[in-house]
Design an enzyme around this catalytic site. Structure first.
Site, short mmCIF file in Angstrom:
data_model
loop_
_atom_site.label_atom_id
_atom_site.label_comp_id
_atom_site.label_asym_id
_atom_site.label_seq_id
_atom_site.Cartn_x
_atom_site.Cartn_y
_atom_site.Cartn_z
CG HIS A 198 -78.87 -31.85 -55.50
ND1 HIS A 198 -77.74 -31.97 -56.30
CD2 HIS A 198 -78.46 -31.31 -54.32
CE1 HIS A 198 -76.70 -31.54 -55.61
NE2 HIS A 198 -77.10 -31.14 -54.43
CB VAL B 209 -87.89 -27.75 -60.02
CG1 VAL B 209 -88.74 -29.02 -59.96
CG2 VAL B 209 -88.72 -26.59 -60.55
N GLY B 210 -85.43 -28.90 -58.37
CA GLY B 210 -84.74 -30.06 -57.81
C GLY B 210 -84.65 -30.02 -56.30
CB SER C 206 -91.43 -26.60 -69.91
OG SER C 206 -91.89 -25.26 -70.03
CB SER C 207 -96.79 -25.21 -69.91
OG SER C 207 -96.17 -24.04 -69.37
CB CYS C 208 -92.14 -23.65 -72.99
SG CYS C 208 -91.95 -22.39 -71.74
CE1 TYR D 118 -85.98 -25.13 -70.44
CE2 TYR D 118 -88.29 -24.60 -70.81
CZ TYR D 118 -87.30 -25.17 -70.04
OH TYR D 118 -87.63 -25.80 -68.86
CE LYS E 231 -87.02 -28.85 -69.92
NZ LYS E 231 -86.53 -29.84 -68.94
N PRO F 204 -95.29 -29.19 -66.21
CG PRO F 204 -93.44 -28.42 -65.01
CD PRO F 204 -93.84 -29.40 -66.08
CG HIS G 280 -88.88 -18.61 -63.94
ND1 HIS G 280 -87.95 -19.21 -63.12
CD2 HIS G 280 -88.88 -19.33 -65.10
CE1 HIS G 280 -87.43 -20.26 -63.75
NE2 HIS G 280 -87.97 -20.35 -64.94
#
Length: 320
Positions: free
Chosen positions: A16, A20-21, A112-114, A141, A145, A168, A184
């Site tokens: 959190h 993003v959290g 992730s789009s990765c 990474y 995921k 995302p 990023h």
């Protein structure tokens, strides 16, 4: 929107305090949810199976959003692949297993789009998942995921866990890291151009060729999508979340330079990697469900610049 039925149902947001959290927490609070389970890493180490189980045993969350994890740009991924792999594997495994063990009603695992292949056809459709070789600069990474998504689907198939797995695009917005080793691409470039302007530099050097293309999603739009999916999507199958529009890194650099008022030269260090040549998501599925992003890239970029100026370099004078 009320995916929980009652606004006092216990909702655990793992991570959190992160970028993003924290956006997910803002969205939940704006919707009136009052029973949010929030723990920092110092309070509960989610890489520990025992600590994670104890948290679930004590709090009994009904809904869980998994936004916790080790994240960063190309430099961070290349310098610490072991940390990115091990930490993310542990967090996802521990939280997902606890979701299943303690009968959470619905969980959301942020992907992730990765995870898509380096040379996937564009735009990237969900069916391209695990259909090719990953991008080497963030392979550790991405593998973590992919493992998390695989575990989520296995828990759904074997134990009946209700879980959704949004993927995302590149996320940006206020609250991101501006340290170069953790940032990023958007936040890193905002810092570089702001510092160049403030110190009177005549040129800015950036990584790569500038030809790679990226799609950007505002963090609060992603948070909105998370709540939307919890209410409207009931499948462990991955689903893309993005704007459906991309631009080159060179175009992004020009946009950021103009936004901060930098008028000098932009140079490219072509000895540095670009990462994936292009990462544009096909968002047909989420659009068909009724969700669309709201924040325009130029509008969102201004908020990142303002965040840098107010939070990281408050002494600098904001341009009109």
């Amino acid at each position: 929107m009320s995916f929980l039925g009652a606004k006092d149902e216990p909702v655990f947001v793992a991570g959190h305090a992160g970028f993003v959290g924290s956006a997910v927490v803002r969205r939940l609070q704006a919707e009136g949810y009052t029973h949010l389970i929030l723990r920092t890493h110092d309070e509960v180490d989610l890489t520990s199976r025992e600590a994670t189980e104890e948290l679930f045993r004590e709090t009994r969350p009904r809904f869980v959003v998994i936004a916790a994890g080790r994240v960063g740009g190309i430099a961070a991924n290349m310098s610490a692949p072991v940390d990115f792999l091990v930490d993310n594997l542990a967090i996802q495994t521990n939280v997902l297993l606890s979701c299943s063990q303690f009968k959470v009603e619905k969980a959301l695992l942020l992907g992730s789009s990765c995870v898509y292949p380096r040379l996937a056809p564009q735009p990237m459709r969900e069916e391209y998942f695990m259909q090719g070789t990953l991008e080497p600069t963030n392979e550790a990474y991405a593998v973590a995921k992919i493992a998390g998504i695989t575990l989520a689907r296995a828990l759904h198939a074997q134990n009946g866990l209700s879980v959704v797995c949004p993927l995302p695009s590149n996320v940006y917005g206020p609250g991101d890291h501006f340290e170069f080793e953790r940032s990023h691409v958007m936040s890193a470039m905002v810092r570089r151009f702001c510092e160049a302007l403030d110190t009177g530099q005549s040129a800015v050097m950036l990584w790569g060729t500038g030809r790679a293309r990226r799609e950007f999603l505002y963090a609060d739009d992603l948070a909105d999508a998370c709540l939307f999916l919890l209410e409207n999507y009931d499948s462990p199958a991955i689903i893309n979340i993005g704007s459906g529009v991309d631009l080159s890194i060179a175009e992004l650099a020009d946009m950021i330079a103009a936004s901060v008022g930098f008028k000098g030269e932009i140079r490219w260090d072509t000895s540095r990697p670009d990462g994936m040549p292009r990462k544009l998501l096909d968002v047909t599925q989420v659009h068909a469900l009724g969700w669309h992003h709201r924040v325009d890239l130029r509008e969102g970029l201004q908020s990142v610049v303002a965040d840098y100026r107010s939070r990281v370099h408050p002494s600098a004078v904001m341009l009109p």
